[in-house]
Scaffold this motif. Structure first.
Motif, PDB file in Angstrom:
ATOM      1  N   ALA A  55       0.470  -1.267  -0.181  1.00 36.46           N
ATOM      2  CA  ALA A  55      -0.153   0.211  -0.277  1.00 36.46           C
ATOM      3  C   ALA A  55       1.181   0.964   0.274  1.00 36.46           C
ATOM      4  N   ALA A  56       1.850   1.529   0.623  1.00 42.80           N
ATOM      5  CA  ALA A  56       2.872   2.775   0.980  1.00 42.80           C
ATOM      6  C   ALA A  56       3.787   2.852  -0.184  1.00 42.80           C
ATOM      7  N   TRP A  57       3.738   1.324  -1.047  1.00 36.40           N
ATOM      8  CA  TRP A  57       4.651   1.875  -2.999  1.00 36.40           C
ATOM      9  C   TRP A  57       3.411   2.340  -3.432  1.00 36.40           C
ATOM     10  N   ASP A  58       2.290   1.378  -3.601  1.00 33.56           N
ATOM     11  CA  ASP A  58       1.405   1.850  -4.694  1.00 33.56           C
ATOM     12  C   ASP A  58       0.937   2.909  -3.878  1.00 33.56           C
ATOM     13  N   LEU A  59       0.204   3.743  -3.511  1.00 36.58           N
ATOM     14  CA  LEU A  59      -0.751   4.884  -2.708  1.00 36.58           C
ATOM     15  C   LEU A  59       1.369   5.762  -3.176  1.00 36.58           C
ATOM     16  N   PHE A 198     -13.735  14.255 -14.975  1.00 34.22           N
ATOM     17  CA  PHE A 198     -14.525  13.114 -15.642  1.00 34.22           C
ATOM     18  C   PHE A 198     -14.553  12.021 -14.998  1.00 34.22           C
ATOM     19  N   LEU A 199     -13.802  11.014 -15.756  1.00 34.96           N
ATOM     20  CA  LEU A 199     -12.572   9.878 -15.329  1.00 34.96           C
ATOM     21  C   LEU A 199     -12.461   9.524 -13.606  1.00 34.96           C
ATOM     22  N   GLY A 200     -12.361  10.719 -13.127  1.00 35.83           N
ATOM     23  CA  GLY A 200     -12.521  10.173 -11.514  1.00 35.83           C
ATOM     24  C   GLY A 200     -13.132  10.256 -11.035  1.00 35.83           C
ATOM     25  N   VAL A 201     -14.609  11.319 -11.034  1.00 32.11           N
ATOM     26  CA  VAL A 201     -16.171  10.007 -11.179  1.00 32.11           C
ATOM     27  C   VAL A 201     -15.963   9.088 -10.772  1.00 32.11           C
ATOM     28  N   ALA A 202     -15.659   8.454 -12.528  1.00 29.05           N
ATOM     29  CA  ALA A 202     -16.258   7.075 -13.237  1.00 29.05           C
ATOM     30  C   ALA A 202     -14.939   6.108 -11.719  1.00 29.05           C
ATOM     31  N   GLY A 203     -13.923   6.423 -11.972  1.00 31.05           N
ATOM     32  CA  GLY A 203     -13.273   5.543 -10.748  1.00 31.05           C
ATOM     33  C   GLY A 203     -13.412   5.886  -9.874  1.00 31.05           C
ATOM     34  N   LEU A 204     -14.353   6.676  -8.658  1.00 38.26           N
ATOM     35  CA  LEU A 204     -14.121   6.899  -7.330  1.00 38.26           C
ATOM     36  C   LEU A 204     -15.462   5.541  -7.178  1.00 38.26           C
ATOM     37  N   ILE A 288     -10.897   2.827  -1.636  1.00 36.57           N
ATOM     38  CA  ILE A 288     -11.049   4.665  -2.587  1.00 36.57           C
ATOM     39  C   ILE A 288     -10.261   5.578  -2.320  1.00 36.57           C
ATOM     40  N   ALA A 289      -9.326   5.636  -0.961  1.00 35.91           N
ATOM     41  CA  ALA A 289      -8.161   6.512  -1.051  1.00 35.91           C
ATOM     42  C   ALA A 289      -6.681   6.089  -2.268  1.00 35.91           C
ATOM     43  N   LYS A 290      -7.432   5.020  -3.349  1.00 36.03           N
ATOM     44  CA  LYS A 290      -6.503   5.261  -3.954  1.00 36.03           C
ATOM     45  C   LYS A 290      -6.784   5.457  -5.191  1.00 36.03           C
ATOM     46  N   ALA A 291      -8.456   5.748  -5.321  1.00 33.85           N
ATOM     47  CA  ALA A 291      -8.979   6.239  -6.091  1.00 33.85           C
ATOM     48  C   ALA A 291      -9.023   8.009  -6.422  1.00 33.85           C
ATOM     49  N   ALA A 292      -9.100   7.535  -5.059  1.00 32.69           N
ATOM     50  CA  ALA A 292      -8.810   9.123  -4.574  1.00 32.69           C
ATOM     51  C   ALA A 292      -7.589  10.418  -5.386  1.00 32.69           C
ATOM     52  N   LEU A 293      -6.936   9.471  -4.633  1.00 25.29           N
ATOM     53  CA  LEU A 293      -4.926  10.405  -5.111  1.00 25.29           C
ATOM     54  C   LEU A 293      -4.944   9.953  -6.595  1.00 25.29           C
ATOM     55  N   ALA A 294      -5.144   8.726  -7.296  1.00 24.21           N
ATOM     56  CA  ALA A 294      -4.655   8.328  -8.948  1.00 24.21           C
ATOM     57  C   ALA A 294      -5.942   9.899  -9.615  1.00 24.21           C
ATOM     58  N   ASN A 295      -7.049  10.085  -9.551  1.00 20.53           N
ATOM     59  CA  ASN A 295      -7.996  10.937  -9.780  1.00 20.53           C
ATOM     60  C   ASN A 295      -8.683  12.323  -9.946  1.00 20.53           C
ATOM     61  N   LEU A 302      -4.970  17.123   2.188  1.00 20.83           N
ATOM     62  CA  LEU A 302      -5.388  15.761   1.809  1.00 20.83           C
ATOM     63  C   LEU A 302      -5.397  14.545   1.511  1.00 20.83           C
ATOM     64  N   ALA A 303      -3.715  14.714   1.262  1.00 19.10           N
ATOM     65  CA  ALA A 303      -3.244  14.244   0.098  1.00 19.10           C
ATOM     66  C   ALA A 303      -2.758  12.983   0.955  1.00 19.10           C
ATOM     67  N   ASN A 304      -2.315  12.705   2.259  1.00 21.57           N
ATOM     68  CA  ASN A 304      -2.204  11.659   3.343  1.00 21.57           C
ATOM     69  C   ASN A 304      -3.177  10.188   2.975  1.00 21.57           C
ATOM     70  N   PRO A 305      -3.101   9.186   2.321  1.00 27.73           N
ATOM     71  CA  PRO A 305      -4.270   8.626   2.229  1.00 27.73           C
ATOM     72  C   PRO A 305      -4.789   8.349   4.128  1.00 27.73           C
TER      73      PRO A 305
END
Length: 436
Positions: A55-59, A198-204, A288-295, A302-305
């Motif tokens: 999770a640390a590496w991925d996020l 747009f893509l962020g809404v879809a991802g979330l 959900i945290a990953k989707a938010a950070l990515a999109n 707020l950037a800390n998961p």
């Protein structure tokens, strides 16, 4: 209106030969990586060391550059693990920018506007007993305070403006300026914010596994290519985005109808994540945290998961009937809408951290969502009458004027303030092509 002239003169002075695209100054991702590495201990406690390391590496590799709002000092002393204590204000900004969104949302070389067509303020109360989500109509005229120029933070600030549409502020001064504008409008401090495209809404929507919504009449909208039958429909990905974007296919075809439609979706989302155990599932929260950070473009606060998870956990036990989705009250004016007198009542409820009650006889506007026909209303005759209080035990007539009396427990909203609670299942009011 003054907005076009003001923006044109500002752009001509700042960028005489380059079209403005609302660029936000990149903030170092390295600071976020450090926070992520430290806070991943929280994930380890519930998910195991191997998952935590991944999770640390991925996020860290997911995080986008952040934006400073300039008010992070209010968060001093807030711990990283568990539900975030105290009151929480988060501004969610939906941008209509096509940049980086692929070919499905128009030509980004032609549709270059960066408008905050969705502006929502979520307030979680001090004791985490109630939540209010305020939607501000995109065509509402507001005053914009002096803002830091995101293209030149150390230079001359952007001038204050008056009587401009709120959805133009993101292009004028970026995320932090939208936050300052809503703070100025509501009298609140907003330490957290995020911009989603747009893509962020879809991802979330995919991160939560889809959301089931009720549709009273079929939705037909050739502008967003959305065609949905009446009944219960599960939405995720692109279709969820289309549902949230549609304006012509719901209500009276206005932005107010779109807000009502978004409240149908958000209330259904709140019911799903709470009753489905999402807020108690570390794996789901991580997704959900990953989707938010990515999109999303997030404020640096707020950037800390773990911060994202802590805010979500703060809502875990809130009664669905105490989660209110409120349309900021407005009245019509030439070319848009203006905050009505009732807006100050909403502002005071936010400032004083008081839960709200909708008027059961609130105006049934043409843009409003429809009552779910499958829900059987309670029989008033079956309700037991309230017991009479003996005269000897009745409170004194002037108790309300006693300065030592407790503060009111709820704020009764006027009949022109519309919305719904998360406990209330309402249906999207579809609109056919013939009615458009």
């Amino acid at each position: 209106m003054t907005d076009d002239r003001q923006f044109s003169s500002r752009n001509a002075a700042k960028n005489p030969s380059i079209a403005r695209h609302g660029r936000l100054r990149p903030h170092s991702v390295l600071r976020s990586i450090g926070k992520i590495t430290a806070s991943v201990l929280a994930v380890a406690l519930v998910s195991g060391t191997a998952v935590a390391a991944y999770a640390a590496w991925d996020l860290a590799n997911t995080a986008k550059p952040t934006v400073s709002l300039g008010n992070a000092a209010v968060l001093d002393g807030v711990p990283d693990i568990g539900a975030m204590p105290g009151g929480i204000n988060v501004l969610v900004i939906g941008s209509d920018s096509r940049e980086g969104q692929g070919d499905g949302f128009g030509d980004p070389s032609e549709e270059t506007a960066v408008l905050n067509d969705v502006t929502m303020l979520m307030h979680i109360s001090e004791d985490h007993s109630h939540v209010e989500v305020i939607s501000f109509p995109r065509d509402m005229f507001v005053s914009v305070p002096e803002c830091v120029d995101p293209e030149d933070p150390s230079g001359e600030p952007l001038s204050a403006l008056s009587s401009v549409k709120i959805n133009s502020v993101l292009d004028y001064g970026g995320m932090a300026c939208v936050v300052k504008t809503v703070e100025n409008l509501t009298g609140t401090v907003i330490p957290f914010a995020g911009v989603v495209q747009f893509l962020g809404v879809a991802g979330l929507s995919e991160a939560v596994g889809g959301v089931e919504v009720c549709i009273a009449e079929p939705i037909e909208d050739e502008h967003t290519d959305l065609y949905l039958p009446a009944g219960n429909v599960e939405l995720q990905g692109l279709q969820a985005l289309q549902f949230l974007r549609t304006r012509h296919g719901v209500g009276d075809g206005s932005d107010l109808g779109r807000i009502s439609n978004q409240q149908v979706f958000l209330s259904a989302l709140a019911r799903k994540v709470q009753t489905g155990g999402t807020l108690s599932d570390p794996g789901a929260l991580f997704g959900i945290a990953k989707a938010a950070l990515a999109n999303m473009q997030l404020s640096d606060t707020l950037a800390n998961p773990t911060t994202l998870v802590s805010i979500a956990v703060a809502m875990k036990d809130v009664d669905l009937a105490k989660i209110a989705f409120i349309q900021y009250p407005t009245g019509t004016t030439d070319g848009g809408v203006l905050p009505s007198d009732s807006a100050e009542i909403v502002n005071l409820a936010l400032q004083q951290d008081i839960p709200v009650d909708f008027d059961p006889d609130a105006d049934d506007a043409s843009f409003a969502s429809a009552t779910d026909p499958t829900v059987i209303p309670a029989d008033p005759a079956a309700e037991a009458p309230a017991a009479e209080v003996p005269a000897a035990d009745a409170p004194a007539a002037d108790a309300a004027a006693d300065p030592a009396a407790p503060a009111p427990t709820t704020e009764a909203l006027p009949s022109d303030v519309t919305g719904q609670t998360a406990a209330e299942t309402r249906c999207s009011s579809g609109r056919s092509l013939e009615d458009q």
